[in-house]
Design a protein around this motif. Sequence first.
Motif, mmCIF file in Angstrom:
data_model
loop_
_atom_site.group_PDB
_atom_site.id
_atom_site.type_symbol
_atom_site.label_atom_id
_atom_site.label_comp_id
_atom_site.label_asym_id
_atom_site.label_seq_id
_atom_site.Cartn_x
_atom_site.Cartn_y
_atom_site.Cartn_z
ATOM 1 N N GLN A 1 -8.263 -3.255 -10.725
ATOM 2 C CA GLN A 1 -6.960 -2.697 -10.376
ATOM 3 C C GLN A 1 -6.867 -1.239 -10.802
ATOM 4 O OE1 GLN A 1 -4.275 -6.822 -10.405
ATOM 5 N NE2 GLN A 1 -3.734 -5.174 -11.771
ATOM 6 N N HIS A 2 -7.403 -0.904 -11.971
ATOM 7 C CA HIS A 2 -7.420 0.499 -12.396
ATOM 8 C C HIS A 2 -8.201 1.352 -11.403
ATOM 9 C CE1 HIS A 2 -5.602 -0.608 -16.186
ATOM 10 N NE2 HIS A 2 -5.809 0.589 -16.705
ATOM 11 N N LEU A 3 -9.376 0.887 -11.022
ATOM 12 C CA LEU A 3 -10.223 1.680 -10.132
ATOM 13 C C LEU A 3 -9.585 1.823 -8.754
ATOM 14 C CD1 LEU A 3 -13.767 0.318 -11.079
ATOM 15 C CD2 LEU A 3 -12.731 2.497 -11.750
ATOM 16 N N ALA A 4 -8.948 0.772 -8.250
ATOM 17 C CA ALA A 4 -8.303 0.854 -6.944
ATOM 18 C C ALA A 4 -7.165 1.872 -6.960
ATOM 19 C CB ALA A 4 -7.777 -0.515 -6.529
ATOM 20 N N PRO B 1 3.869 4.017 7.707
ATOM 21 C CA PRO B 1 3.916 5.235 6.875
ATOM 22 C C PRO B 1 4.747 5.106 5.612
ATOM 23 C CG PRO B 1 4.146 5.797 9.194
ATOM 24 C CD PRO B 1 4.177 4.297 9.120
ATOM 25 N N ALA B 2 5.783 4.272 5.655
ATOM 26 C CA ALA B 2 6.607 4.063 4.461
ATOM 27 C C ALA B 2 6.290 2.745 3.774
ATOM 28 C CB ALA B 2 8.093 4.109 4.836
ATOM 29 N N GLY B 3 5.196 2.089 4.183
ATOM 30 C CA GLY B 3 4.828 0.802 3.611
ATOM 31 C C GLY B 3 4.528 0.892 2.126
ATOM 32 N N LEU B 4 4.681 -0.238 1.460
ATOM 33 C CA LEU B 4 4.537 -0.289 0.008
ATOM 34 C C LEU B 4 3.316 -1.109 -0.391
ATOM 35 C CD1 LEU B 4 8.275 -0.942 -0.990
ATOM 36 C CD2 LEU B 4 7.086 1.253 -0.755
ATOM 37 N N ASP C 1 9.798 12.950 -4.232
ATOM 38 C CA ASP C 1 8.656 12.598 -5.069
ATOM 39 C C ASP C 1 9.011 11.575 -6.135
ATOM 40 O OD1 ASP C 1 8.707 15.519 -7.302
ATOM 41 O OD2 ASP C 1 10.321 14.305 -6.435
ATOM 42 N N GLU C 2 10.234 11.061 -6.128
ATOM 43 C CA GLU C 2 10.592 10.041 -7.117
ATOM 44 C C GLU C 2 9.918 8.730 -6.753
ATOM 45 O OE1 GLU C 2 14.682 9.712 -8.225
ATOM 46 O OE2 GLU C 2 14.532 7.558 -8.516
ATOM 47 N N PRO C 3 9.226 8.085 -7.688
ATOM 48 C CA PRO C 3 8.523 6.842 -7.353
ATOM 49 C C PRO C 3 9.476 5.704 -7.059
ATOM 50 C CG PRO C 3 8.487 7.224 -9.715
ATOM 51 C CD PRO C 3 9.089 8.461 -9.095
ATOM 52 N N ILE C 4 8.983 4.783 -6.255
ATOM 53 C CA ILE C 4 9.739 3.561 -6.023
ATOM 54 C C ILE C 4 9.895 2.822 -7.352
ATOM 55 C CG2 ILE C 4 9.753 1.396 -4.714
ATOM 56 C CD1 ILE C 4 9.996 3.805 -2.963
ATOM 57 N N ALA C 5 10.969 2.109 -7.515
ATOM 58 C CA ALA C 5 11.214 1.378 -8.757
ATOM 59 C C ALA C 5 10.079 0.426 -9.060
ATOM 60 C CB ALA C 5 12.532 0.604 -8.652
ATOM 61 N N GLY D 1 -0.063 6.629 -0.511
ATOM 62 C CA GLY D 1 -0.531 7.344 -1.695
ATOM 63 C C GLY D 1 -1.863 6.854 -2.201
ATOM 64 N N LEU D 2 -2.228 5.622 -1.869
ATOM 65 C CA LEU D 2 -3.537 5.089 -2.243
ATOM 66 C C LEU D 2 -4.560 5.256 -1.128
ATOM 67 C CD1 LEU D 2 -2.923 1.729 -4.175
ATOM 68 C CD2 LEU D 2 -3.428 3.996 -5.078
#
Length: 726
Positions: free
Chosen positions: A363-366, A400-403, A208-212, A393-394
Amino acid sequence: MDEKALSVSVRFEPLGVDVDVPVGLLLADAAAQAGIRLQMPCGGEGLCGKCRVRLLPKAAPASAQPTADISPQSLDTGLPLAEARDCTEEKSLVSGSLGLEKNDELLAAPTAQEKRHFSADQLAAGWRLACQVPVLRPLLVEVPETSLAQAAAKILVAGQTLANFPIDPPVVKRFVVLPPPSRQDDAPDLDRLAKALETASTELVPPDEPIASARAMPKAKTESLRVDWPLLRQLPDRLRQYGFQGTAVLAGEWLLDFEPGDTTDQHYGVAVDIGTTTMAAALIHLPTGRQLAVQAELNPQTAFGDDVISRISYAQRSPDHLEELRSAVIGAIDRMIGQLAEQVGIKREQIYYTSLVGNTTMQHLACGITPQYLGQVPFTPAAGDSLVGQAAGLGLRIHPAGLVYVAPVIGGYVGGDIVAGMVAVGLAGQDRPTLFLDIGTNGEIVLAAGGRLFAAATAAGPAFEGARICHGMRAAPGAIERIHFDGQWHIRTVGNQRPKGICGSALIDLAAELLRLGLVRPDGRLVPTGPEDRLQEAVREGDWPESFWPKPDSSPAQLPSSARVADLAQRWTQQHGEPAFVICPAEQSATGRPILLTQRDVRQLQLAAGAIRTGIQMLLRRAGLQVRDLEAVWVAGAFGTYIRRRNAQRIGLLPPELPAERIRFLGNTALAGARLLVLSRQAQTEASRLARSAQHIDLAAEPDFAALFAEAMCFPEGHSLPSGDL
């Protein structure tokens, strides 16, 4: 009381859609539940009058017999008698009352907003605003085409890139061949892969650690190979199944995936521009930087309001509304990603990286971040620097591991879209003073001068998008997009269809032409009286309006034909007791109603143009410059591409003192910048640097803002101002 008794049915015609809704739900919300998107630029406040619908007689069951007897009570339905007779001939109706029950206490009385938009006769004919009418009983509703949100619109996806960055995508793919383990080489599998990738060590982190964050994005050569738990659990089996060779997918030091064979060429990213009104996405081949496909559509959040303030307000009304706004825009982005993949013939899983740029609210709403504090002084965003996280996550279905990368912002209303544009055009590298504008609902302005950047946002409002204009609309088929006067009025519509309304570019054209003709005063007042007398006086005084007819000499014989003068005189009518200019007569329009420019429309245009003009003046003053010192004015955004420079200068939207040749339209620079942010880590570094270094100026906090704004609302005077078709 059972649950069924608390709901009523609503039928929408001519769409033929039925829906059961709770009693008391607004008709606009009932339409939304039925999948019908209505125009509501004002966010359902009853201000724009665009969600007009008509309450029709309610049809009876098929077994009911029609009646030709029209009772006096039938007039209470609001239908004209002749139309009521037509209804009895064409439909099966409930006897006597045309199916609209006489107990009108179950139909809410017109609100003050509705009385402002409709005459008494129109209200009597059943016309209402969907955002104002609660559903208290079963209804049959007619939805005119002009009340539907335009599904197709003219959306600009092309934008110029003036800066150069190396292709160095944040996610890379490397094909490797590993020596299999042996008694002489029993190194762990992850170490073996790390060595093959020329990394030095390994490190496990919690799942659960976020990407940098983007600011800490690792360099191309990393000192460690980091991997999450699910992939590590699969890696030993994969290495052996693949014969100890395959393609590593890397984001800096992170191992995102290990794929069989050499898939280095199957590597894609998507750049997304989230505009307040429209959205665009581009599919990029990351190894080469080639753009393969583009998709665009309207931002579905327009159903909740055309400007960011409306959406901030909507998000605050209910805890569920923020998620509703987030899922609407993310669903649209995900849909465009699927369309791009299908268009090119690739799988979604071959897309590894997505960049999102938009104004700060978008950007906030997205991201599902509350925009509440963007609506309160001092308008503080949740984060300033760029963000990177897992796309899943969005709710974006790529690898599946895309950023996903979200661009940095400068302030509460100077967002990632203008930062991406600054990267694309290389604004910081300009030697001479350069003004960079993104003209739209939320006008963003950046001035580069003397090695410094000054940035501000102006509340231009949605007039340029056709909102809050009497017959305004977006640049969709049927919208008047261009108006020119050369002795006769010429109009051009999107798609060459019959006119349905007027969009922002034509609104500027018309205002500029009326100013040149003297039919709009510098203070914005429409002046319809005495066109022939005014023309005679213009000839006598040598003050002939530019772009009217070829300037005659003082001889009465050289005056324009009486037919042309008469046509000009017949262009005037009244709207709510004030003069209005007839852009398109009723018999020529697609709606059967005249398309008008009202006095209120001119005021809305003055507010929008004045806001941009004030922002320009205040940034120049902060830099110690004047308009004549500007080497160039770069205009970004879809709207800017379709306006005529000299017409924009004539109304004061762009500096009238500047030679038109210094004004350049660059197109959708936000999308152009988003493409660079997918392709280049150096571009991401530059974006963060620009966002941090720009001096953000809160215009409303400046002591003389109100006075300057009031002055800027007046149109520039003088016939030395630009004219023509540039």
